[in-house]
Design a protein around this motif. Structure first.
Motif, PDB file in Angstrom:
ATOM      1  N   MET A   1       0.839  -1.191   0.000  1.00 15.62           N
ATOM      2  CA  MET A   1       0.000   0.000   0.000  1.00 15.62           C
ATOM      3  C   MET A   1       0.887   1.258   0.000  1.00 15.62           C
ATOM      4  O   MET A   1       1.948   1.284   0.620  1.00 15.62           O
ATOM      5  N   THR A   2       0.429   2.303  -0.701  1.00 18.26           N
ATOM      6  CA  THR A   2       1.156   3.561  -0.731  1.00 18.26           C
ATOM      7  C   THR A   2       1.081   4.232   0.633  1.00 18.26           C
ATOM      8  O   THR A   2       0.060   4.192   1.305  1.00 18.26           O
ATOM      9  N   THR A   3       2.183   4.849   1.055  1.00 12.71           N
ATOM     10  CA  THR A   3       2.191   5.633   2.281  1.00 12.71           C
ATOM     11  C   THR A   3       1.781   7.052   1.939  1.00 12.71           C
ATOM     12  O   THR A   3       2.546   7.813   1.335  1.00 12.71           O
ATOM     13  N   TRP A   4       0.554   7.404   2.305  1.00 11.60           N
ATOM     14  CA  TRP A   4       0.003   8.708   1.943  1.00 11.60           C
ATOM     15  C   TRP A   4       0.141   9.702   3.076  1.00 11.60           C
ATOM     16  O   TRP A   4       0.071   9.346   4.258  1.00 11.60           O
ATOM     17  N   THR A   5       0.311  10.974   2.715  1.00 14.71           N
ATOM     18  CA  THR A   5       0.207  12.086   3.639  1.00 14.71           C
ATOM     19  C   THR A   5      -0.718  13.116   2.999  1.00 14.71           C
ATOM     20  O   THR A   5      -1.048  13.025   1.807  1.00 14.71           O
ATOM     21  N   ILE A   6      -1.132  14.080   3.790  1.00  8.89           N
ATOM     22  CA  ILE A   6      -1.960  15.151   3.220  1.00  8.89           C
ATOM     23  C   ILE A   6      -1.197  15.853   2.102  1.00  8.89           C
ATOM     24  O   ILE A   6      -1.743  16.107   1.016  1.00  8.89           O
ATOM     25  N   ALA A   7       0.061  16.141   2.312  1.00  9.04           N
ATOM     26  CA  ALA A   7       0.865  16.839   1.305  1.00  9.04           C
ATOM     27  C   ALA A   7       0.981  16.034   0.015  1.00  9.04           C
ATOM     28  O   ALA A   7       0.869  16.584  -1.090  1.00  9.04           O
ATOM     29  N   SER A   8       1.206  14.731   0.127  1.00  9.89           N
ATOM     30  CA  SER A   8       1.360  13.925  -1.090  1.00  9.89           C
ATOM     31  C   SER A   8       0.036  13.795  -1.826  1.00  9.89           C
ATOM     32  O   SER A   8       0.000  13.795  -3.065  1.00  9.89           O
ATOM     33  N   ALA A   9      -1.069  13.715  -1.096  1.00  9.22           N
ATOM     34  CA  ALA A   9      -2.380  13.644  -1.744  1.00  9.22           C
ATOM     35  C   ALA A   9      -2.686  14.941  -2.494  1.00  9.22           C
ATOM     36  O   ALA A   9      -3.191  14.914  -3.627  1.00  9.22           O
ATOM     37  N   VAL A  10      -2.372  16.074  -1.875  1.00 12.85           N
ATOM     38  CA  VAL A  10      -2.580  17.368  -2.539  1.00 12.85           C
ATOM     39  C   VAL A  10      -1.760  17.435  -3.819  1.00 12.85           C
ATOM     40  O   VAL A  10      -2.248  17.855  -4.873  1.00 12.85           O
ATOM     41  N   HIS A  11      -0.512  17.022  -3.739  1.00 14.44           N
ATOM     42  CA  HIS A  11       0.357  17.054  -4.919  1.00 14.44           C
ATOM     43  C   HIS A  11      -0.206  16.194  -6.047  1.00 14.44           C
ATOM     44  O   HIS A  11      -0.266  16.630  -7.210  1.00 14.44           O
ATOM     45  N   VAL A  12      -0.631  14.990  -5.710  1.00 18.87           N
ATOM     46  CA  VAL A  12      -1.142  14.068  -6.736  1.00 18.87           C
ATOM     47  C   VAL A  12      -2.404  14.618  -7.391  1.00 18.87           C
ATOM     48  O   VAL A  12      -2.567  14.565  -8.615  1.00 18.87           O
ATOM     49  N   LEU A  13      -3.322  15.163  -6.599  1.00 19.43           N
ATOM     50  CA  LEU A  13      -4.577  15.672  -7.146  1.00 19.43           C
ATOM     51  C   LEU A  13      -4.352  16.906  -8.020  1.00 19.43           C
ATOM     52  O   LEU A  13      -4.917  17.014  -9.119  1.00 19.43           O
ATOM     53  N   LEU A  14      -3.532  17.850  -7.554  1.00 17.77           N
ATOM     54  CA  LEU A  14      -3.278  19.045  -8.359  1.00 17.77           C
ATOM     55  C   LEU A  14      -2.487  18.705  -9.615  1.00 17.77           C
ATOM     56  O   LEU A  14      -2.710  19.290 -10.682  1.00 17.77           O
ATOM     57  N   ASP A  15      -1.588  17.743  -9.503  1.00 19.02           N
ATOM     58  CA  ASP A  15      -0.826  17.315 -10.679  1.00 19.02           C
ATOM     59  C   ASP A  15      -1.738  16.660 -11.708  1.00 19.02           C
ATOM     60  O   ASP A  15      -1.603  16.905 -12.917  1.00 19.02           O
ATOM     61  N   ALA A  16      -2.679  15.845 -11.244  1.00 15.93           N
ATOM     62  CA  ALA A  16      -3.633  15.222 -12.165  1.00 15.93           C
ATOM     63  C   ALA A  16      -4.475  16.276 -12.866  1.00 15.93           C
ATOM     64  O   ALA A  16      -4.740  16.193 -14.084  1.00 15.93           O
ATOM     65  N   GLU A  17      -4.892  17.298 -12.114  1.00 10.70           N
ATOM     66  CA  GLU A  17      -5.659  18.387 -12.720  1.00 10.70           C
ATOM     67  C   GLU A  17      -4.830  19.146 -13.751  1.00 10.70           C
ATOM     68  O   GLU A  17      -5.302  19.421 -14.857  1.00 10.70           O
TER      69      GLU A  17
END
Length: 262
Positions: A1-17
Motif C-alpha cells: 500500500m502507498t504511504t500517503w500524507t496530506i501533502a502527497s495527496a494534494v500534490h497528486v490531485l493538483l498534478d492530475a488536474e
C-alpha cells in the motif's frame, strides 16, 4: 500500500488536474483514508490555489440530490470551495482542453447578502441571509478514472470542481417557491432530465444551511457576496466539442453552454 500524507495527496490531485491525467481513487491505496482527513486535503488544496493567486468566491455543495447520490454510489452531501479561476463568464465556451472528462449539471445558486455562520443554522435563517437567487450550471470534472470514488475521495478532490456559470436573472428569495422551481435540461436540443428545487435536500435552503453548519466545524463562515452552488438538481451529462447543454428554469431564466477543444 502507498504511504500517503496530506501533502502527497494534494500534490497528486493538483498534478492530475494540471496534466489532465486521471488517477485511481486515493482510497484504493490509502487504507485508513477518512472523511476528516479528506477535508484536510481539500483545505490544503485550497491553500495552494490561494498561494498561486486565486481568490475564494464561494462554496459549492455536492451530492445533495438523490439522483447524484445514486449515480455516484454515495449517500452523504459534501461541501467544497469555489475560486475565481473556476468561474466561467456567461457566454464563454467550456475549455475542454483544460479538463479530463467534463459533465454538466443544473443548479440553483445563492448570492449571499450577509454572513452566515453555523452551527445551528436552519433553512429559514439561511434563506434570510441570501441577497439573490440565480440559475447555474456547474461543469464537474473528477480527477478519478471513470468517476469512481468513495466519499473521502470526492471530498479531497474538491467535489470534482471544474467551472461554474451563473445566470443573469437575479431574484429575491421571497419571490420564489424554490422547492417548486423547475428545470429542464437539454443536450443538443433533446430533453434529457427534468427536476425541481425539491430534488436538492427537499429545498435548496436546506442545502445552504447544511453548508453553513458543515463549514462551521472547520471554523469558516459563509461571507457576504459569496456564491453558493447548492448541488446538482439532476444527474450530470457529458459535454463534448461542438455540443450544447441548455438548462431552462421556471423563473430564473435559461443558461446554455457550448464547448471548444482549447
Amino acid at each position: 500500500m502507498t504511504t500517503w500524507t496530506i501533502a502527497s495527496a494534494v500534490h497528486v490531485l493538483l498534478d492530475a488536474e494540471n496534466r489532465r491525467q486521471d488517477i485511481d481513487p486515493l482510497s484504493d491505496s490509502w487504507a485508513d483514508f477518512a472523511l476528516e482527513t479528506a477535508y484536510e486535503v481539500q483545505d490544503e488544496t485550497l491553500a495552494r490555489r490561494l498561494m498561486r493567486g486565486e481568490h475564494i468566491t464561494g462554496v459549492k455543495l455536492g451530492l445533495t440530490s438523490r439522483a447524484k447520490q445514486f449515480r455516484m454510489g454515495v449517500d452523504t452531501p459534501l461541501t467544497a470551495w469555489l475560486t475565481d479561476a473556476m468561474v466561467l463568464p456567461t457566454g464563454d465556451p467550456v475549455p475542454l482542453g483544460r479538463l479530463i472528462h467534463p459533465r454538466v449539471e443544473p443548479e440553483i445558486v445563492f448570492v449571499m447578502g450577509e454572513e452566515l455562520r453555523g452551527p445551528g443554522v436552519t433553512a429559514g435563517r439561511a434563506l434570510a441571509a441570501v441577497h439573490s437567487v440565480h440559475a447555474g450550471l456547474e461543469v464537474i470534472d473528477s480527477r478519478y478514472r471513470d468517476f469512481r470514488f468513495t466519499l473521502p475521495d470526492v471530498v479531497a478532490d474538491n467535489a470534482s470542481s471544474g467551472f461554474v456559470v451563473t445566470g443573469s436573472v437575479a431574484l429575491p428569495p421571497q419571490d420564489l417557491d424554490l422547492a417548486l422551481e423547475a428545470c429542464v435540461l437539454e443536450v443538443d436540443g433533446q430533453v434529457v432530465h427534468t427536476a425541481t428545487g425539491a430534488a436538492v435536500q427537499g429545498h435548496p435552503a436546506e442545502a445552504l444551511a447544511l453548508a453553513a453548519n458543515s463549514l462551521a466545524a472547520r471554523g469558516v463562515a459563509i461571507q457576504p457576496g459569496w456564491l453558493v452552488f447548492t448541488g446538482g438538481m439532476t444527474d450530470a451529462v457529458p459535454i463534448r466539442e461542438c455540443g450544447h447543454v441548455t438548462a431552462s428554469f421556471t423563473s430564473l431564466g435559461t443558461l446554455a453552454l457550448g464547448a471548444h477543444a482549447d
